[in-house]
Design a protein around this motif. Structure first.
Motif, PDB file in Angstrom:
ATOM      1  N   GLU A 222       0.843  -1.189   0.000  1.00 17.02           N
ATOM      2  CA  GLU A 222       0.000   0.000   0.000  1.00 17.02           C
ATOM      3  C   GLU A 222       0.885   1.247   0.000  1.00 17.02           C
ATOM      4  O   GLU A 222       1.689   1.451   0.918  1.00 17.02           O
ATOM      5  CB  GLU A 222      -0.897   0.011   1.236  1.00 17.02           C
ATOM      6  N   SER A 224       0.445   4.333   0.732  1.00 17.72           N
ATOM      7  CA  SER A 224       0.322   5.208   1.899  1.00 17.72           C
ATOM      8  C   SER A 224       1.079   4.681   3.110  1.00 17.72           C
ATOM      9  O   SER A 224       1.299   5.410   4.076  1.00 17.72           O
ATOM     10  CB  SER A 224      -1.154   5.400   2.257  1.00 17.72           C
ATOM     11  N   LYS A 225       1.498   3.407   3.049  1.00 16.90           N
ATOM     12  CA  LYS A 225       2.270   2.813   4.140  1.00 16.90           C
ATOM     13  C   LYS A 225       3.695   2.484   3.696  1.00 16.90           C
ATOM     14  O   LYS A 225       4.398   1.741   4.382  1.00 16.90           O
ATOM     15  CB  LYS A 225       1.574   1.548   4.634  1.00 16.90           C
ATOM     16  N   TYR A 247       0.957  10.489  -2.048  1.00 15.56           N
ATOM     17  CA  TYR A 247       0.522   9.092  -2.068  1.00 15.56           C
ATOM     18  C   TYR A 247       1.370   8.173  -1.189  1.00 15.56           C
ATOM     19  O   TYR A 247       0.866   7.157  -0.705  1.00 15.56           O
ATOM     20  CB  TYR A 247       0.551   8.563  -3.506  1.00 15.56           C
ATOM     21  N   SER A 249       4.059   7.357   2.135  1.00 14.28           N
ATOM     22  CA  SER A 249       4.222   7.808   3.518  1.00 14.28           C
ATOM     23  C   SER A 249       5.419   8.728   3.680  1.00 14.28           C
ATOM     24  O   SER A 249       5.421   9.631   4.516  1.00 14.28           O
ATOM     25  CB  SER A 249       4.365   6.603   4.455  1.00 14.28           C
TER      26      SER A 249
END
Length: 283
Positions: A222, A224-225, A247, A249
């Motif tokens: 993902e 975002s992580k 988008y 992290s």
């Protein structure tokens, strides 16, 4: 590619057997650097563009001969010589499953083998992977007449090794994206284990962001992580960082994880020649 020829004052042709020569050949030119293994420092950097870009189907022998004649240091005897060819013609397999006699078969599952090319492979201990790649036969044949002990590496080798040794957060995906003029190579790891390595044509920042996000999702990471590190030199890098920051992290431009020392006159080029300098990590 810029024309440059830099030597630290400590460079000594009579000590070449305590140096490592690293060479990177592309369609646009040749670049090489010298590492003094006693001091653990890069002490020379040379890059020289071809008069006109070559293609993979060209006869590279004359071009290699020209550069060997032009740069005497390419004829010296070195402790080690490493060479990579800048290309997307590669595939990666787990070393434990690799069989040398099947290298061509495995390569052709991904790419057709171009005419006048040969298959080579190299093992990467840190990632427990093997890079199978194609390289023009006329390039290797002429080069080996001058430096017969050369170790050849597939283009993503330095990047994969780097991603396997850099410190990362536990269970968090890490993305390492290396740019050059024509394409980018994207490596995704988790706990320093290789999850994905693919190449993407480079057009503009919007296309790049789309492909990087999509590749992460396809690999089960993902965005975002995930933290992403930008390696190499890319035009409009500030806008790219700004866009990716929406988008991912965290976005690192020219990350500080560095495993080499550089002479003062060379240090400012360590990002633009990232792959060349870091090929030594594979040894």
């Amino acid at each position: 590619m810029e024309n440059k020829e830099i030597f630290d004052e400590t460079f000594d042709v009579n000590r070449s057997e305590s140096y490592i020569l690293t060479v990177q050949v592309s369609m646009e030119g040749i670049s090489f650097c010298i590492n003094d293994i006693v001091r653990g420092m890069y002490i020379s950097l040379i890059s020289s563009p071809f008069s006109s870009p070559l293609s993979e189907s060209n006869d590279w022998a004359n071009t290699v001969s020209q550069y060997i004649s032009q740069f005497d240091i390419l004829s010296l005897k070195y402790k080690k010589v490493l060479l990579c060819f800048e290309s997307t013609l590669y595939t990666i397999v787990p070393t434990e499953l690799f069989k040398p006699e099947r290298a061509k078969e495995l390569f052709e599952l991904v790419h057709p083998l171009p005419n006048l090319h040969e298959i080579r492979f190299n093992h990467l201990a840190e990632s427990k992977s093997t890079v199978i790649f194609a390289i023009p036969s006329s390039l290797t044949a002429r080069w080996l007449t001058q430096q017969p002990q050369t170790h050849f590496y597939g283009y993503p080798s330095a990047q994969i090794t780097y991603s396997s040794i850099v410190k990362t957060a536990l269970d968090e995906p890490m993305v390492f994206t290396q740019f050059n003029k024509q394409f980018l190579i994207n490596v995704i790891t988790k706990n320093n284990q290789l999850q994905c390595c693919n190449s993407i044509p480079y057009h503009n920042t919007n296309d790049t962001a789309y492909h990087l996000i999509n590749t992460c999702k396809l690999a089960g990471a993902e965005p975002s992580k995930s933290e992403i590190s930008i390696l190499g030199s890319v035009e409009d890098v500030n806008n790219l960082v700004l866009l990716l920051s929406q988008y991912f992290s965290n976005v690192l431009d020219s990350p500080n994880h560095d495993y080499h020392n550089y002479a003062y006159s060379i240090a400012k080029y360590k990002n633009s020649h990232w792959n060349l300098f870091n090929l030594l990590l594979c040894e």
